[in-house]
Design an enzyme around this catalytic site. Sequence first.
Site, PDB file in Angstrom:
ATOM      1  N   ASN A 187      78.546   9.143  35.761  1.00  0.00           N
ATOM      2  CA  ASN A 187      79.520   9.998  34.928  1.00  0.00           C
ATOM      3  C   ASN A 187      78.979  10.150  33.479  1.00  0.00           C
ATOM      4  O   ASN A 187      78.613   9.004  32.840  1.00  0.00           O
ATOM      5  CB  ASN A 187      80.891   9.146  34.817  1.00  0.00           C
ATOM      6  CG  ASN A 187      81.946   9.816  34.006  1.00  0.00           C
ATOM      7  OD1 ASN A 187      81.517  10.457  32.861  1.00  0.00           O
ATOM      8  ND2 ASN A 187      83.228   9.618  34.534  1.00  0.00           N
ATOM      9  N   ARG A 188      78.498  11.366  33.189  1.00  0.00           N
ATOM     10  CA  ARG A 188      77.663  11.448  31.961  1.00  0.00           C
ATOM     11  C   ARG A 188      78.578  11.051  30.894  1.00  0.00           C
ATOM     12  O   ARG A 188      78.184  10.884  29.619  1.00  0.00           O
ATOM     13  CB  ARG A 188      77.332  13.093  32.042  1.00  0.00           C
ATOM     14  CG  ARG A 188      76.409  13.766  32.776  1.00  0.00           C
ATOM     15  CD  ARG A 188      75.305  13.123  33.139  1.00  0.00           C
ATOM     16  NE  ARG A 188      74.561  12.684  31.762  1.00  0.00           N
ATOM     17  CZ  ARG A 188      73.557  11.798  31.745  1.00  0.00           C
ATOM     18  NH1 ARG A 188      73.119  11.351  32.780  1.00  0.00           N
ATOM     19  NH2 ARG A 188      72.936  11.566  30.687  1.00  0.00           N
ATOM     20  N   ASP A 227      85.168  -0.179  35.135  1.00  0.00           N
ATOM     21  CA  ASP A 227      86.095   0.389  35.959  1.00  0.00           C
ATOM     22  C   ASP A 227      87.408   0.852  34.944  1.00  0.00           C
ATOM     23  O   ASP A 227      87.692  -0.165  34.261  1.00  0.00           O
ATOM     24  CB  ASP A 227      86.480  -0.322  36.987  1.00  0.00           C
ATOM     25  CG  ASP A 227      87.301   0.545  38.066  1.00  0.00           C
ATOM     26  OD1 ASP A 227      86.764   1.466  38.652  1.00  0.00           O
ATOM     27  OD2 ASP A 227      88.254   0.046  38.354  1.00  0.00           O
ATOM     28  N   SER A 228      87.779   2.012  35.002  1.00  0.00           N
ATOM     29  CA  SER A 228      88.818   2.557  34.112  1.00  0.00           C
ATOM     30  C   SER A 228      89.770   3.389  34.652  1.00  0.00           C
ATOM     31  O   SER A 228      89.641   3.842  35.657  1.00  0.00           O
ATOM     32  CB  SER A 228      88.219   2.991  32.962  1.00  0.00           C
ATOM     33  OG  SER A 228      87.414   3.940  33.080  1.00  0.00           O
ATOM     34  N   PHE A 253      86.871  13.857  29.012  1.00  0.00           N
ATOM     35  CA  PHE A 253      86.826  14.078  30.580  1.00  0.00           C
ATOM     36  C   PHE A 253      88.066  13.672  31.078  1.00  0.00           C
ATOM     37  O   PHE A 253      88.915  13.080  30.458  1.00  0.00           O
ATOM     38  CB  PHE A 253      85.692  13.413  31.155  1.00  0.00           C
ATOM     39  CG  PHE A 253      85.647  11.958  31.267  1.00  0.00           C
ATOM     40  CD1 PHE A 253      85.304  11.053  29.972  1.00  0.00           C
ATOM     41  CD2 PHE A 253      86.187  11.288  32.488  1.00  0.00           C
ATOM     42  CE1 PHE A 253      85.624   9.704  29.872  1.00  0.00           C
ATOM     43  CE2 PHE A 253      86.189   9.883  32.178  1.00  0.00           C
ATOM     44  CZ  PHE A 253      85.821   8.969  31.089  1.00  0.00           C
ATOM     45  N   GLY A 254      88.311  13.570  32.544  1.00  0.00           N
ATOM     46  CA  GLY A 254      89.178  12.794  32.903  1.00  0.00           C
ATOM     47  C   GLY A 254      90.628  13.493  32.680  1.00  0.00           C
ATOM     48  O   GLY A 254      90.995  14.852  32.353  1.00  0.00           O
ATOM     49  N   LYS A 300      87.686   9.104  19.295  1.00  0.00           N
ATOM     50  CA  LYS A 300      87.885   8.320  20.598  1.00  0.00           C
ATOM     51  C   LYS A 300      87.248   7.198  20.655  1.00  0.00           C
ATOM     52  O   LYS A 300      87.812   5.952  21.028  1.00  0.00           O
ATOM     53  CB  LYS A 300      87.642   9.545  21.739  1.00  0.00           C
ATOM     54  CG  LYS A 300      88.071   8.765  23.034  1.00  0.00           C
ATOM     55  CD  LYS A 300      87.692   9.587  24.351  1.00  0.00           C
ATOM     56  CE  LYS A 300      87.995   8.756  25.764  1.00  0.00           C
ATOM     57  NZ  LYS A 300      87.344   9.463  26.920  1.00  0.00           N
ATOM     58  N   HIS A 307      90.292   2.741  25.078  1.00  0.00           N
ATOM     59  CA  HIS A 307      90.165   1.439  25.893  1.00  0.00           C
ATOM     60  C   HIS A 307      88.784   0.885  26.178  1.00  0.00           C
ATOM     61  O   HIS A 307      88.434  -0.324  26.010  1.00  0.00           O
ATOM     62  CB  HIS A 307      90.904   1.645  27.284  1.00  0.00           C
ATOM     63  CG  HIS A 307      90.317   3.026  27.838  1.00  0.00           C
ATOM     64  ND1 HIS A 307      90.333   4.422  27.200  1.00  0.00           N
ATOM     65  CD2 HIS A 307      89.851   3.522  29.116  1.00  0.00           C
ATOM     66  CE1 HIS A 307      89.610   5.053  27.846  1.00  0.00           C
ATOM     67  NE2 HIS A 307      89.257   4.776  29.100  1.00  0.00           N
ATOM     68  N   ARG A 308      87.576   1.934  26.331  1.00  0.00           N
ATOM     69  CA  ARG A 308      86.458   1.678  26.469  1.00  0.00           C
ATOM     70  C   ARG A 308      85.697   0.932  25.202  1.00  0.00           C
ATOM     71  O   ARG A 308      85.048  -0.005  25.283  1.00  0.00           O
ATOM     72  CB  ARG A 308      85.918   2.828  27.059  1.00  0.00           C
ATOM     73  CG  ARG A 308      84.341   2.761  27.592  1.00  0.00           C
ATOM     74  CD  ARG A 308      83.815   3.907  28.556  1.00  0.00           C
ATOM     75  NE  ARG A 308      84.553   4.233  29.573  1.00  0.00           N
ATOM     76  CZ  ARG A 308      85.544   5.009  29.561  1.00  0.00           C
ATOM     77  NH1 ARG A 308      85.730   5.906  28.693  1.00  0.00           N
ATOM     78  NH2 ARG A 308      86.179   5.134  30.766  1.00  0.00           N
TER      79      ARG A 308
HETATM   80  P1  IMP Z   1      86.054   4.948  37.764  1.00  0.00           P
HETATM   81  O1  IMP Z   1      84.826   5.824  37.308  1.00  0.00           O
HETATM   82  O2  IMP Z   1      86.074   4.631  39.040  1.00  0.00           O
HETATM   83  O3  IMP Z   1      86.134   4.016  36.687  1.00  0.00           O
HETATM   84  O4  IMP Z   1      87.161   6.147  37.558  1.00  0.00           O
HETATM   85  C1  IMP Z   1      87.937   6.331  36.236  1.00  0.00           C
HETATM   86  C2  IMP Z   1      88.864   7.497  36.269  1.00  0.00           C
HETATM   87  O5  IMP Z   1      89.874   7.386  35.328  1.00  0.00           O
HETATM   88  C3  IMP Z   1      88.135   8.668  35.826  1.00  0.00           C
HETATM   89  O6  IMP Z   1      87.616   9.530  36.698  1.00  0.00           O
HETATM   90  C4  IMP Z   1      89.164   9.381  34.955  1.00  0.00           C
HETATM   91  O7  IMP Z   1      89.855  10.164  35.939  1.00  0.00           O
HETATM   92  C5  IMP Z   1      90.138   8.432  34.362  1.00  0.00           C
HETATM   93  N1  IMP Z   1      89.572   7.870  33.127  1.00  0.00           N
HETATM   94  C6  IMP Z   1      88.858   6.495  32.859  1.00  0.00           C
HETATM   95  N2  IMP Z   1      88.441   6.457  31.498  1.00  0.00           N
HETATM   96  C7  IMP Z   1      88.968   7.888  31.036  1.00  0.00           C
HETATM   97  C8  IMP Z   1      88.806   8.272  29.754  1.00  0.00           C
HETATM   98  O8  IMP Z   1      88.495   7.786  28.573  1.00  0.00           O
HETATM   99  N3  IMP Z   1      89.659   9.507  29.417  1.00  0.00           N
HETATM  100  C9  IMP Z   1      90.089  10.009  30.493  1.00  0.00           C
HETATM  101  N4  IMP Z   1      90.223   9.676  31.845  1.00  0.00           N
HETATM  102  C10 IMP Z   1      89.722   8.487  31.881  1.00  0.00           C
END
Ligand code: IMP
Length: 224
Positions: free
Chosen positions: A10-11, A75-76, A179-180, A202, A207-208
């Site tokens: 994830n870039r 993981d988030s 993203f996300g 950000k 959280h990160r």
């Molecule tokens: P992972 O790569 O399995 O940890 O999936 C994390 C998912 O949680 C991502 O694809 C996003 O949908 C969401 N996510 C996690 N961190 C963020 C963030 O900082 N911003 C927006 N969405 C996030």
Amino acid sequence: MTKLLIATRNRHKIEEIRAILGGQFQFLTLDDFPEAPSVIEDAKTFAGNATKKAVELAKWLGTRQSKSEFVLADDSGLEADALGGMPGVHSARFAADDSARSGNTPDADNNAKLLRLLKNIPAEKRTARFRCVIAFAPVSHVKTENPLPVCYEEELKSLTFDGACEGKIIFAPRGDDGFGYDPLFVPDGFEKTFAELGDEIKNKLSHRAKALEKLKNHFSRLPI
Ligand code: IMP
């Protein structure tokens, strides 16, 4: 300089992690290892998935001539209170059928599902938080002939650091950065979404950022 594999493709995550951790490490990513095994994220917690990713990739790197000394896995996800904490560990595949093994789904689809489920929830009940667990595992080049059946030796040596960012989910996406779920999430104390606030802000309050600050503090006290 300590060599660190960031265990993601994830870039956005890679850029955030590099920006926050700064010059202490030399970074590699999974793009440097196209043949790396993909790790199935089937744990029920962020900590379980982050540890699984870090430990399995550290074990794999240990069987190769890699110079990486540590693996960092994130993981988030997002927890919406009105949805009992969903999407949680399913954040990346929220719009898919509820099979833990189905692949990730596009951000736009995940966001649309979140908005659909929150359609009748008023502003004051749209509280939510992003959570992140960072797992940090050493790469060991010592072969274990008979790994312990219950936990890997590497698992015992891995560390986890967590962070959360409280906020609320708005009614329609706003902003182009990030993203996300960023276009739907307004952190407490702000009026703009993460996608409007941009990386610099950000990366100070996310959280990160909080999880990585804990990791940085831990390692600033160690001679690595
Ligand atoms: P992972 O790569 O399995 O940890 O999936 C994390 C998912 O949680 C991502 O694809 C996003 O949908 C969401 N996510 C996690 N961190 C963020 C963030 O900082 N911003 C927006 N969405 C996030």
